[in-house]
Design an enzyme around this catalytic site. Sequence first.
Site, PDB file in Angstrom:
ATOM      1  NE  ARG A  33       4.716 -79.586 -54.700  1.00 32.20           N
ATOM      2  CZ  ARG A  33       4.954 -80.799 -54.566  1.00 32.20           C
ATOM      3  NH1 ARG A  33       5.429 -81.783 -55.657  1.00 32.20           N
ATOM      4  NH2 ARG A  33       4.869 -81.182 -53.462  1.00 32.20           N
ATOM      5  NE  ARG A  61       8.694 -79.953 -47.458  1.00 35.35           N
ATOM      6  CZ  ARG A  61       9.121 -81.170 -47.720  1.00 35.35           C
ATOM      7  NH1 ARG A  61       9.447 -81.998 -46.827  1.00 35.35           N
ATOM      8  NH2 ARG A  61       8.888 -81.533 -48.956  1.00 35.35           N
ATOM      9  NE  ARG A 111       4.137 -80.620 -43.474  1.00 36.70           N
ATOM     10  CZ  ARG A 111       4.417 -81.720 -42.747  1.00 36.70           C
ATOM     11  NH1 ARG A 111       4.133 -81.793 -41.411  1.00 36.70           N
ATOM     12  NH2 ARG A 111       4.959 -82.809 -43.136  1.00 36.70           N
ATOM     13  CG  ASP A 158       0.072 -83.797 -52.454  1.00 34.43           C
ATOM     14  OD1 ASP A 158       0.955 -83.117 -52.823  1.00 34.43           O
ATOM     15  OD2 ASP A 158      -0.129 -85.198 -53.046  1.00 34.43           O
ATOM     16  CE1 TYR A 201       4.216 -90.071 -56.003  1.00 37.54           C
ATOM     17  CE2 TYR A 201       3.057 -89.173 -57.785  1.00 37.54           C
ATOM     18  CZ  TYR A 201       4.323 -89.247 -57.010  1.00 37.54           C
ATOM     19  OH  TYR A 201       4.966 -88.198 -57.040  1.00 37.54           O
TER      20      TYR A 201
HETATM   21  O1  1CP Z   1       1.346 -74.216 -53.913  1.00 36.43           O
HETATM   22  C1  1CP Z   1       1.014 -75.207 -54.157  1.00 36.43           C
HETATM   23  O2  1CP Z   1       1.255 -75.376 -55.460  1.00 36.43           O
HETATM   24  C2  1CP Z   1       0.341 -76.057 -53.432  1.00 36.43           C
HETATM   25  C3  1CP Z   1       0.117 -77.400 -53.481  1.00 36.43           C
HETATM   26  C4  1CP Z   1       0.615 -78.640 -54.012  1.00 36.43           C
HETATM   27  C5  1CP Z   1       0.633 -79.122 -55.434  1.00 36.43           C
HETATM   28  C6  1CP Z   1       0.089 -78.326 -56.710  1.00 36.43           C
HETATM   29  C7  1CP Z   1       1.206 -79.510 -53.198  1.00 36.43           C
HETATM   30  C8  1CP Z   1       1.434 -79.437 -51.986  1.00 36.43           C
HETATM   31  N1  1CP Z   1       1.417 -80.826 -54.024  1.00 36.43           N
HETATM   32  C9  1CP Z   1       1.260 -80.417 -55.344  1.00 36.43           C
HETATM   33  C10 1CP Z   1       1.174 -81.276 -56.612  1.00 36.43           C
HETATM   34  C11 1CP Z   1       1.785 -82.581 -56.489  1.00 36.43           C
HETATM   35  N2  1CP Z   1       2.066 -83.430 -55.286  1.00 36.43           N
HETATM   36  C12 1CP Z   1       2.774 -83.075 -57.462  1.00 36.43           C
HETATM   37  C13 1CP Z   1       2.458 -82.572 -59.121  1.00 36.43           C
HETATM   38  C14 1CP Z   1       3.651 -81.381 -59.139  1.00 36.43           C
HETATM   39  C15 1CP Z   1       5.173 -81.667 -59.245  1.00 36.43           C
HETATM   40  O3  1CP Z   1       5.292 -82.469 -59.816  1.00 36.43           O
HETATM   41  O4  1CP Z   1       5.657 -80.900 -58.534  1.00 36.43           O
HETATM   42  C16 1CP Z   1       3.114 -84.494 -57.087  1.00 36.43           C
HETATM   43  C17 1CP Z   1       4.133 -85.171 -57.910  1.00 36.43           C
HETATM   44  C18 1CP Z   1       2.870 -84.468 -55.709  1.00 36.43           C
HETATM   45  C19 1CP Z   1       3.284 -85.760 -55.161  1.00 36.43           C
HETATM   46  C20 1CP Z   1       3.829 -85.215 -53.571  1.00 36.43           C
HETATM   47  N3  1CP Z   1       3.378 -84.608 -52.806  1.00 36.43           N
HETATM   48  C21 1CP Z   1       5.146 -85.674 -53.313  1.00 36.43           C
HETATM   49  C22 1CP Z   1       6.048 -86.636 -53.999  1.00 36.43           C
HETATM   50  C23 1CP Z   1       7.077 -86.182 -54.997  1.00 36.43           C
HETATM   51  C24 1CP Z   1       7.804 -87.144 -55.705  1.00 36.43           C
HETATM   52  O5  1CP Z   1       8.929 -86.992 -56.046  1.00 36.43           O
HETATM   53  O6  1CP Z   1       7.319 -88.249 -55.962  1.00 36.43           O
HETATM   54  C25 1CP Z   1       5.386 -85.248 -52.177  1.00 36.43           C
HETATM   55  C26 1CP Z   1       6.896 -85.382 -51.187  1.00 36.43           C
HETATM   56  C27 1CP Z   1       4.353 -84.400 -51.704  1.00 36.43           C
HETATM   57  C28 1CP Z   1       4.014 -83.522 -50.396  1.00 36.43           C
HETATM   58  C29 1CP Z   1       3.684 -82.371 -50.568  1.00 36.43           C
HETATM   59  N4  1CP Z   1       2.480 -81.696 -51.301  1.00 36.43           N
HETATM   60  C30 1CP Z   1       2.444 -80.378 -51.156  1.00 36.43           C
HETATM   61  C31 1CP Z   1       3.569 -79.972 -50.351  1.00 36.43           C
HETATM   62  C32 1CP Z   1       3.704 -78.588 -50.109  1.00 36.43           C
HETATM   63  C33 1CP Z   1       4.282 -80.931 -49.936  1.00 36.43           C
HETATM   64  C34 1CP Z   1       5.614 -81.090 -49.289  1.00 36.43           C
HETATM   65  C35 1CP Z   1       5.497 -80.704 -47.899  1.00 36.43           C
HETATM   66  C36 1CP Z   1       5.130 -81.181 -46.641  1.00 36.43           C
HETATM   67  O7  1CP Z   1       5.493 -82.197 -46.198  1.00 36.43           O
HETATM   68  O8  1CP Z   1       4.734 -80.087 -45.791  1.00 36.43           O
END
Ligand code: 1CP
Length: 345
Positions: free
Chosen positions: A24, A28, A37, A73, A151
């Site tokens: 990731r 942010r 964003r 994502d 999810y």
């Molecule tokens: O650089 C990168 O790696 C960017 C891409 C990326 C990846 C690989 C994003 C963007 N999300 C993910 C994977 C992801 N998304 C996972 C697997 C990895 C992990 O466990 O960290 C999971 C569980 C998610 C689900 C997700 N996406 C959540 C929920 C997490 C939870 O606690 O249940 C949330 C809040 C997101 C939003 C998200 N996705 C990505 C970003 C940068 C963001 C947040 C930022 C925003 O709102 O701008």
Amino acid sequence: MSNIPFLRALQHQPTTHTPIWLMRQAGRYMLTYRRLREKYSLLEMVKTPELACEVTLQPIKAFQLDAAIIFSDILPLLEGMGLKLEFITGEGPHIENPIRETSDVEKLRITPPEECVAFTLAAIRLVRPELDALKIPLIGFSGAPFTLASYAIEGGSSRDHLLTKQFMYAHPDHWHMLMDKLSQMVGNYLLAQAQAGAQVLQIFDSWAGSLGRVDYQALVFPYIQKAISIARNGNVPIIYFSTGTNGFLNVIRELEVNALSIDWRMDLDTAWKIIGTNKAIQGNLDPALLFAPWSILQKQTENILRQAENIQPDRRGFIFNLGHGILQKTPEDNVKRLVDFVKNQ
Ligand code: 1CP
């Protein structure tokens, strides 16, 4: 044979330096990301190939990372099955019509990736030439079937995954139907990303560690393997990432992948011994250490490098990474310092 360190490490070849990227790594904690964003929602950024391309490149321009990961994502894939997804500010993902009845599983569609996640495939095609010019390889990714099922059933983030487990125990036939559909979606999506230009694929199974070994082995493992067997037709290396699963690494090591990504709850050398050196290993710094004073971060980073050397003296087959995704308020300066440090060791 490639001379790109990250790709060489995945093939167990010696490298000029230890490759490093951060799960990731676009997000942010970066000022450039937050600025963009302010103008667009997360899903707008994911679904606009030019924006996804720009965000993918942000950490590559800021730090000397050895790999890029396509900005997307894990959840938009679920829209292709008929689930309605939104991200609520401050709360995270929300699915309007989660799976609660067996009939909900029957209704789930299998949609080709070219139809439901065409934007990510387009972003991959767009970003590849820019990365090629920098000699940086691109990672495509997908959530794993269990993490996606969690999810789809919970309707959002969950601490105990209780609804998911309840469904799994109460409706075994429909659990298998759900996991079978998800594994086809995941496999096809990964394959399509490789065909669009992703040079490596990573499967994120963030919540697999909420399961015990017996359930993981019987109710989850066969479907990860099914997704992998479809994705392998893309002929690119595959990494499987999970957390909280060190207690059943002896099951996970049987997955037909090139590398396993592990968390910080087990020493890297102990884990690699269980996994065996026929697989590369990725990990395993606690993301919270990026908030620690440099002396502590440096010591723990060195400790991980020494552990890799305990198994492979030249660290071949080792990719430095965090044990889970980078945290939202991580100081960018510490990221820079960590990346520079690892590359000079
Ligand atoms: O650089 C990168 O790696 C960017 C891409 C990326 C990846 C690989 C994003 C963007 N999300 C993910 C994977 C992801 N998304 C996972 C697997 C990895 C992990 O466990 O960290 C999971 C569980 C998610 C689900 C997700 N996406 C959540 C929920 C997490 C939870 O606690 O249940 C949330 C809040 C997101 C939003 C998200 N996705 C990505 C970003 C940068 C963001 C947040 C930022 C925003 O709102 O701008």
